[in-house]
Design a protein around this motif. Sequence first.
Motif, PDB file in Angstrom:
ATOM      1  N   ARG A   1       0.825  -1.205   0.000  1.00 58.70           N
ATOM      2  CA  ARG A   1       0.000   0.000   0.000  1.00 58.70           C
ATOM      3  C   ARG A   1       0.863   1.262   0.000  1.00 58.70           C
ATOM      4  O   ARG A   1       0.590   2.221  -0.734  1.00 58.70           O
ATOM      5  CB  ARG A   1      -0.931  -0.015   1.210  1.00 58.70           C
ATOM      6  CG  ARG A   1      -2.235   0.666   0.955  1.00 58.70           C
ATOM      7  CD  ARG A   1      -3.312   0.334   1.948  1.00 58.70           C
ATOM      8  NE  ARG A   1      -3.029   0.895   3.246  1.00 58.70           N
ATOM      9  CZ  ARG A   1      -3.252   0.254   4.405  1.00 58.70           C
ATOM     10  NH1 ARG A   1      -3.761  -0.950   4.411  1.00 58.70           N
ATOM     11  NH2 ARG A   1      -2.984   0.815   5.545  1.00 58.70           N
ATOM     12  N   LEU A   2       1.919   1.278   0.812  1.00 62.66           N
ATOM     13  CA  LEU A   2       2.810   2.433   0.863  1.00 62.66           C
ATOM     14  C   LEU A   2       3.548   2.621  -0.460  1.00 62.66           C
ATOM     15  O   LEU A   2       3.671   3.748  -0.966  1.00 62.66           O
ATOM     16  CB  LEU A   2       3.816   2.282   2.004  1.00 62.66           C
ATOM     17  CG  LEU A   2       3.244   2.470   3.407  1.00 62.66           C
ATOM     18  CD1 LEU A   2       4.234   2.007   4.452  1.00 62.66           C
ATOM     19  CD2 LEU A   2       2.858   3.927   3.629  1.00 62.66           C
ATOM     20  N   ILE A   3       4.028   1.544  -1.028  1.00 69.52           N
ATOM     21  CA  ILE A   3       4.748   1.624  -2.299  1.00 69.52           C
ATOM     22  C   ILE A   3       3.827   2.121  -3.405  1.00 69.52           C
ATOM     23  O   ILE A   3       4.189   3.006  -4.182  1.00 69.52           O
ATOM     24  CB  ILE A   3       5.376   0.258  -2.648  1.00 69.52           C
ATOM     25  CG1 ILE A   3       6.538  -0.019  -1.683  1.00 69.52           C
ATOM     26  CG2 ILE A   3       5.825   0.209  -4.104  1.00 69.52           C
ATOM     27  CD1 ILE A   3       7.001  -1.458  -1.675  1.00 69.52           C
ATOM     28  N   GLU A   4       2.630   1.585  -3.479  1.00 73.56           N
ATOM     29  CA  GLU A   4       1.689   2.010  -4.518  1.00 73.56           C
ATOM     30  C   GLU A   4       1.266   3.466  -4.329  1.00 73.56           C
ATOM     31  O   GLU A   4       1.109   4.196  -5.298  1.00 73.56           O
ATOM     32  CB  GLU A   4       0.482   1.080  -4.552  1.00 73.56           C
ATOM     33  CG  GLU A   4       0.826  -0.287  -5.116  1.00 73.56           C
ATOM     34  CD  GLU A   4      -0.320  -1.288  -5.056  1.00 73.56           C
ATOM     35  OE1 GLU A   4      -1.341  -1.031  -4.381  1.00 73.56           O
ATOM     36  OE2 GLU A   4      -0.169  -2.349  -5.698  1.00 73.56           O
ATOM     37  N   ALA A   5       1.128   3.907  -3.089  1.00 72.47           N
ATOM     38  CA  ALA A   5       0.709   5.285  -2.824  1.00 72.47           C
ATOM     39  C   ALA A   5       1.811   6.299  -3.137  1.00 72.47           C
ATOM     40  O   ALA A   5       1.524   7.456  -3.441  1.00 72.47           O
ATOM     41  CB  ALA A   5       0.273   5.428  -1.366  1.00 72.47           C
ATOM     42  N   HIS A   6       3.068   5.861  -3.053  1.00 73.92           N
ATOM     43  CA  HIS A   6       4.182   6.789  -3.225  1.00 73.92           C
ATOM     44  C   HIS A   6       5.091   6.402  -4.387  1.00 73.92           C
ATOM     45  O   HIS A   6       6.273   6.754  -4.410  1.00 73.92           O
ATOM     46  CB  HIS A   6       4.994   6.873  -1.933  1.00 73.92           C
ATOM     47  CG  HIS A   6       4.183   7.313  -0.762  1.00 73.92           C
ATOM     48  ND1 HIS A   6       3.682   8.587  -0.644  1.00 73.92           N
ATOM     49  CD2 HIS A   6       3.752   6.638   0.328  1.00 73.92           C
ATOM     50  CE1 HIS A   6       2.993   8.689   0.477  1.00 73.92           C
ATOM     51  NE2 HIS A   6       3.010   7.520   1.087  1.00 73.92           N
ATOM     52  N   ASP A   7       4.542   5.714  -5.361  1.00 73.14           N
ATOM     53  CA  ASP A   7       5.336   5.213  -6.478  1.00 73.14           C
ATOM     54  C   ASP A   7       6.045   6.317  -7.252  1.00 73.14           C
ATOM     55  O   ASP A   7       7.087   6.095  -7.854  1.00 73.14           O
ATOM     56  CB  ASP A   7       4.462   4.376  -7.419  1.00 73.14           C
ATOM     57  CG  ASP A   7       5.285   3.636  -8.444  1.00 73.14           C
ATOM     58  OD1 ASP A   7       6.200   2.890  -8.038  1.00 73.14           O
ATOM     59  OD2 ASP A   7       5.038   3.822  -9.648  1.00 73.14           O
ATOM     60  N   SER A   8       5.504   7.522  -7.224  1.00 71.96           N
ATOM     61  CA  SER A   8       6.128   8.613  -7.983  1.00 71.96           C
ATOM     62  C   SER A   8       7.533   8.934  -7.462  1.00 71.96           C
ATOM     63  O   SER A   8       8.345   9.512  -8.183  1.00 71.96           O
ATOM     64  CB  SER A   8       5.266   9.872  -7.932  1.00 71.96           C
ATOM     65  OG  SER A   8       5.178  10.347  -6.603  1.00 71.96           O
TER      66      SER A   8
END
Length: 175
Positions: free
Chosen positions: A147-154
């Motif tokens: 979830r953290l990786i997907e939310a901050h992928d940029s």
Amino acid sequence: MHETRSGRTEKSPVLPSHRVPAHLARRFHQICLGVTAETLVHEALTPMLWGVLSAVLEEPGSGQRQLAARMGVDAVTFGQMIEFLEQKGLVKREIDPDDRRARQLYGTRRGADLRHRLRPSLLAAQERLLAPLSKAERTALLDMLVRLIEAHDSYARPGNGRRKPRRKSDTKPTT
């Protein structure tokens, strides 16, 4: 406090001021690399090379540039890793029929066999890594990381967080 292999009790290796995501993620990453590297050392592969091989095998026909971007690796480094894996006979590159400048990646039979052979050892290593957690905690940790990786992928781009190289023109002469 935690107990060492010799039975001594010592302070936790995590300082109170380091209980922040960036530091903890870096330390956890070091540990993950070490656990994985133990299994791969006899194959002359690094954890990153293993990740690239696995990605190619999971997504045959992927474009080299697209896979590099998805993995957060700069194109030059990714190309060097593909070349290494190609020389070992684990992957192959083919010209993209829609864009002759682009390359599509495929795993070879040798690459698939290696993955099949090493997978049980690597899964066991991951189990050892997560052993201090209950099954529910393991699932929760992985779900939260995703979830953290997907939310901050940029923010997951090659070279992010590195200092920019200094140029001679950036320095001012002292008087």
